[in-house]
Design an enzyme around this catalytic site. Structure first.
Site, short mmCIF file in Angstrom:
data_model
loop_
_atom_site.label_atom_id
_atom_site.label_comp_id
_atom_site.label_asym_id
_atom_site.label_seq_id
_atom_site.Cartn_x
_atom_site.Cartn_y
_atom_site.Cartn_z
N ALA A 72 -1.51 -11.52 5.43
CA ALA A 72 -1.63 -12.59 6.48
C ALA A 72 -0.82 -13.66 6.10
CB ALA A 72 -3.08 -12.91 6.44
N GLY A 117 -2.67 -7.85 3.74
CA GLY A 117 -2.41 -7.15 5.02
C GLY A 117 -1.34 -6.07 4.89
N GLU A 120 -2.60 -3.22 3.62
CA GLU A 120 -3.44 -2.39 4.81
C GLU A 120 -2.42 -1.42 5.47
OE1 GLU A 120 -7.50 -4.75 5.22
OE2 GLU A 120 -5.66 -5.83 5.41
N GLU A 140 -8.02 -10.32 -0.84
CA GLU A 140 -8.55 -11.23 0.42
C GLU A 140 -10.03 -12.36 -0.07
OE1 GLU A 140 -6.19 -8.34 2.58
OE2 GLU A 140 -7.48 -8.53 0.86
#
Length: 278
Positions: A72, A117, A120, A140
């Protein structure tokens, strides 16, 4: 190879007459950090690819080797109000689901950092190839949130509860070798060669029956989290979608005639053949 841009942040490159499409993350100045605009671009790219019946396999890569994606865009998020953060959530989810829900196999080509992310996005692919210098983390919890791009669901399914818990709760970073040992990735290759290896894997996949590959992925994904009896029914429906297809007829004929199959024109099948199966 035909490249074109979905947005200034993502481009698509077509290989093998469009049967392999490479989704290239192209925000090098921010190491491909996922901003609101970047998420929108990823979602648009995956929607475009998913709607193209020519596509048989996808490679997700980065335009530079320093980072696959660092997750992010925290600089952007630091300036967002709670309302703005909430408003951007559907678009962010659409980006990760867009990769996860591709109807054809997807291969992540990871060089450098795959953090938050970024990790991910790789987990959303079916196969992950990484260079030896790649590193992975879901950090995170160290900034007050949780992995929200599928990490809390995809990582345990890949490596098991305990290994996923160790990575997520400690937010620690692991090398490509440790990621391979844990099962987070599928192959480790010399630094700088992940993209070439991913494209080579994609070419192998693209050489097989387009209908068969799509239905095999559908059966595996739809049957992953259901009781076995339900999964076997899903498998049977996907089998029916292949058994009465032109691909099956050509594949069997080619085997009998000891030649390589020539699959029918990809335009002749629907992106979801199960929708019109007997």
């Amino acid at each position: 190879m035909t490249p074109y841009t979905v947005s200034p942040l993502v481009r698509l490159e077509h290989h093998l007459d469009g049967h392999v499409v490479e989704i290239v993350l192209d925000r090098p100045e921010a190491l491909n950090a996922v901003s609101v605009a970047m998420a929108t671009a990823i979602a648009a790219a995956t929607a475009s690819v998913a709607a193209d019946p020519r596509v048989r396999c996808v490679v997700l890569s980065s335009s530079q080797d320093r980072a696959f994606c660092v997750g992010a865009d925290l600089k952007e998020r630091n300036g967002l109000s709670d309302d703005q953060l909430a408003a951007g959530r559907p678009g962010n989810r659409a980006a990760y689901r867009g990769v996860l829900d591709l109807p054809v196999p997807a291969v992540a080509a990871v060089e450098g950092y795959a953090l938050g992310g970024g990790f991910e996005l790789a987990l959303s692919c079916d196969l992950v190839v990484a260079g030896e210098d790649a590193s992975f983390a879901l950090p995170e919890v160290s900034v007050g949130v949780i992995p929200g791009g599928g990490g809390t669901q995809l990582l345990p399914r890949r490596v098991g509860w305990s290994r996923a818990a160790s990575l997520i709760f400690t937010a620690r970073r692991v090398s490509a070798q440790e990621a391979l040992d844990l099962g987070c990735i599928d192959e480790m290759v010399p630094t700088g060669s992940a993209r070439a290896r991913a494209l080579a894997l994609a070419a192998v996949v693209a050489g097989h029956s387009p209908v068969g590959v799509r239905q095999a992925k559908k059966a595996m994904r739809d049957g992953a989290d259901v009781p076995l009896a339900v999964g076997l029914d899903i498998e049977d429906a996907c089998w029916a979608a292949t058994a009465f297809s032109a691909d099956r007829a050509e594949g069997v004929a080619a085997f009998a005639e000891k030649r390589r199959p020539v699959w029918p024109d990809s335009e002749s099948f629907h992106p979801d053949p199960l929708a019109s199966s007997p």
